[in-house]
Design an enzyme around this catalytic site. Structure first.
Site, PDB file in Angstrom:
ATOM      1  N   ASP A   1       0.693  -1.301   0.079  1.00 39.06           N
ATOM      2  CA  ASP A   1       0.138  -0.064   0.013  1.00 39.06           C
ATOM      3  C   ASP A   1       0.973   1.476   0.009  1.00 39.06           C
ATOM      4  O   ASP A   1       2.069   1.282   0.293  1.00 39.06           O
ATOM      5  CB  ASP A   1      -0.982   0.005   1.179  1.00 39.06           C
ATOM      6  CG  ASP A   1      -2.210   0.728   0.943  1.00 39.06           C
ATOM      7  OD1 ASP A   1      -2.182   1.325   0.200  1.00 39.06           O
ATOM      8  OD2 ASP A   1      -3.139   0.355   1.527  1.00 39.06           O
TER       9      ASP A   1
ATOM     10  N   ASP B   1     -10.467   2.002  -3.535  1.00 37.19           N
ATOM     11  CA  ASP B   1     -10.935   1.214  -2.152  1.00 37.19           C
ATOM     12  C   ASP B   1     -12.582   1.263  -2.069  1.00 37.19           C
ATOM     13  O   ASP B   1     -12.936   0.844  -0.969  1.00 37.19           O
ATOM     14  CB  ASP B   1     -10.698   2.553  -0.944  1.00 37.19           C
ATOM     15  CG  ASP B   1      -9.141   2.265  -0.799  1.00 37.19           C
ATOM     16  OD1 ASP B   1      -8.380   1.125  -1.172  1.00 37.19           O
ATOM     17  OD2 ASP B   1      -8.517   3.244  -0.198  1.00 37.19           O
TER      18      ASP B   1
END
Length: 713
Positions: A456, A516
């Protein structure tokens, strides 16, 4: 192929022809002058007279031009009267230098050309390389070399300067935000042109690093992308009509606050590669780029095993982790047919919330008194492999790493260190930082059976102190070291969703996280946009919870599961909170994904058009099989929606067509001939593409799969 001729002004010109399978490029090179792109289009006949082709496109001088008409060519400069953005900007001692690069030499093979431009006064050469790859995609890159004894500061060097063929009169660009990536806008390629850039140290959610140019008359498209994971500048300069030649030039360049670097004597800097692709329509463009990614970019794509169904722990547990809870979650995942269990945030250091411990990549004794071993063993016993979330490029001020090495973060001496999401950015260009991360990650990968890393990157690079470009180069070097040391570990590139997705990062990664936002209605649009440039097997596509944590929308499991099937399928929800019926529907779709992933992840992807703007459709065709997804997101203005017309089939072939179950609850009541759809109708490819099939697409949140099997002749 070299052909010598003369241009309209009597200059001696070398015409260089490059051919791909379906593509021809023709360059016009004048020694001591410029080099230009004369033709870019479908492959020409072998006996085409290239000099006559160039003459057919030549234009006479008009009243408002300089006496020698400016030609921006392949290396545009602000000389001779051209008013657009220069492809190159150099400084010395803080002063901007006027440049005058002239074509000095060129060499070519059947599918590539290398042209050297030289500015003798500055003592610098620029080499421009155009290459048609085996996938019929064009790669362009530039290298500048300082031949003088004085330093030069390279502020800007475009990877590609494309004289846009005049038939392209519209452009589709992409913009967005967190959880709302890749929103398309199509507009006229007007005199004001186009400009977009990023300044956060990564391409960002803005999406300007992906472009499509359209020929409005024929439907032909040209896709453009810069394969670079850092900041970029993309622009299209259009000459104002009446003042010049009306031509447009597309440029794509890496960018940074302090430019691209210092050119010492005898040193060179190379740009990232720009990627261009021509195709007759948008489906063909997607297929060409997917072929290119699979054959020439993705790491060892030919050795990949089937893409395993994931379960990610985040939406199920968040930071509320314990070994017992994770083992129970793994058991529930295995019962659904899931093949990979991914432990997300909260497993390391003192990480009980998102304000601490980034950089301390050691297993938390509070959560795992016996380490990760028992959980990983349990996961493997259940028939799944194990994945782990990390954010290696970041550091929390509240961490052992930061307390020990506060100078390791990106910062400007004597200035504030503003945080974002409670974190700072590690300076990967420092060798000791890169070595620390390589050792920390390597220790985890050597000690544990970890098959997958979710990598990430959740904040922008500031204050960067002019080190954005070096940060990206160092990231690539770190990823390369890890790939070489652990070649069997898969890596996903995630950046708060889709903020760092590009062909540069995909040379090291196997998967990206498109957003997301798992809301299935939003994901239909997001996945359709990303799949224009990326094949389905690299696009993570998960079944999220209902209500959705970002949009608050409640969606039926059947709809969520069908949408997630068209990608690299996963689950980001707690099976324990699902009803028995929901678990059964999800398990059925996981089984469908396993049965069809070979088609989805190797096939040619086609976009399906429909007159109802609420209907989205895709079809993947591979050998004798095809699978389509058709989804309605709004309430249809008519009860009987227009038939869905398929694409990519052989017109004279005959196909057995079925609608795989389970069917959506509301729509099943309006489905005629249910028994026949289970058994299968036999239709020609021509009928399926021209006449189509009638489906109950009246109600919102309705999705159906269409399965096709080509019958023997």
């Amino acid at each position: 192929m070299f052909i010598t001729g003369a241009d309209g002004g009597g200059l001696c010109v070398d015409y260089v022809r490059l051919d791909g399978a379906a593509l021809t490029l023709v360059f016009a090179c004048v020694r001591g002058g410029t080099a230009d792109l004369t033709y870019c289009g479908a492959r020409l006949p072998e006996d085409e007279v290239i000099a006559d082709l160039a003459a057919a496109g030549a234009r006479g001088l008009h009243e408002s031009q300089p006496d020698i008409a400016p030609r921006p060519g392949l290396l545009p400069e602000r000389k001779g009267g051209w008013s657009g953005t220069p492809a190159i900007e150099l400084r010395r001692g803080g002063q901007r230098l006027e440049t005058d690069f002239k074509a000095k030499d060129w060499s070519a093979g059947s599918a590539s050309i290398e042209i050297t431009f030289s500015d003798h006064n500055l003592g610098a050469d620029v080499v421009v390389i155009w290459r048609i790859t085996k996938s019929d995609v064009i790669e362009v890159e530039c290298t500048i070399t300082n031949l003088s004894q004085q330093e030069l500061d390279l502020v800007r060097l475009a990877a590609v300067s494309l004289p846009v063929p005049r038939r392209f009169d519209e452009i589709t660009s992409f913009a967005g935000r967190w959880a709302g990536e890749m929103r398309e806008t199509r507009r006229e390629l007007a005199p004001e042109g186009f400009s977009h850039k990023s300044a956060g140290g990564k391409p960002g959610f803005g999406g300007g690093n992906w472009l499509i140019l359209h020929d409005g008359a024929s439907g032909e498209v040209l896709g453009a992308h810069l394969a670079w994971s850092g900041d970029y500048q993309t622009c299209i300069d259009c000459d104002p009509p009446g003042s010049a030649d009306g031509r447009a030039v597309l440029q794509m360049a890496a960018a940074g606050d302090a430019g691209l670097g210092c050119l010492l004597a005898a040193s060179s800097i190379k740009t990232p590669k720009a990627v261009l692709a021509l195709a007759p329509d948008r489906s063909a463009l997607a297929q060409r780029l997917h072929t290119y990614l699979r054959a020439e970019i993705l790491p060892r794509r030919e050795d990949w095993s089937p893409r395993k169904v994931h379960l990610n722990s985040w939406e199920a547990l968040g930071f509320d982790l314990s070994q017992d809870k994770l083992m129970a979650l793994a058991e529930n995942a295995a019962a659904l047919g899931i093949e990979r269990f991914v432990l997300d945030d909260g497993w390391f250091g003192g990480r009980r919330n998102d304000q601490t411990s980034l950089g301390d990549w050691t297993v938390s004794a509070d959560v795992f008194p016996q380490g990760l071993g028992p959980l990983i063993d349990h996961v493997h016993t259940l028939g799944m492999d194990f994945g782990l979330w990390m954010e290696p490029e970041m550091v929390s001020p509240d961490s052992d790493l930061y307390r020990a090495h506060p100078d390791w973060c990106l910062h400007v001496d004597g200035r504030d260190r503003p945080t974002m999401r409670g974190q700072l950015v590690l300076d990967l260009s420092r060798p000791e930082v890169a070595d620390y991360l390589f050792a920390a990650l390597g220790a985890l990968l050597c000690e544990h059976r970890i098959a997958y890393l979710k990598w990430d990157h959740n904040r922008d690079l500031f204050p960067a102190g002019g080190r954005q470009t070096g940060q990206t180069v160092a990231l690539y070097a770190l990823l390369r070291r890890l790939r070489d040391a652990h070649p069997l570990v898969e890596i996903e590139s995630c950046s708060s969703g889709g903020a760092r997705i590009d062909y540069g990062i995909l040379r090291f990664c196997h998967r990206v996280w498109p957003s997301d936002n798992n809301d299935a209605i939003e994901r239909l649009r997001i996945m359709r946009a990303w799949s224009q440039f990326l094949p389905l097997e690299v696009l993570g596509s998960h079944v999220g919870p209902s209500p959705n944590p970002i949009t608050g929308r409640r969606l039926a499991m059947d709809f969520r599961a069908k949408v997630a099937l068209f990608g690299h399928m996963g689950v980001e929800a707690d099976p324990e909170r699902m009803s028995e019926a929901e678990r059964a529907i999800l398990a059925a779709h996981i089984a469908l994904y396993k049965a069809w992933r070979g088609v989805l992840h190797q096939g040619a992807l086609h976009r399906l058009d429909h007159p109802d703007p609420g209907v989205t459709g895709l079809i993947a065709v591979h050998r004798d099989e095809a699978l389509a997804l058709v989804a309605q997101t709004t309430f249809s203005p008519v009860f009987d929606a227009a038939p869905v017309r398929l694409a990519g089939l052989e017109r004279h072939a005959r196909y057995r067509v079925t609608l795989p179950e389970p069917w959506p609850g509301k729509a099943r009541h309006y489905l005629a001939n249910a028994g026949q759809w289970r058994q299968g109708l036999v239709l020609s490819g021509a009928a399926l593409m021209q006449h189509g099939i009638a489906l109950p697409l009246t109600h919102p949140e309705t999705a159906l799969l269409i399965a096709l099997e080509r019958l023997p002749a």
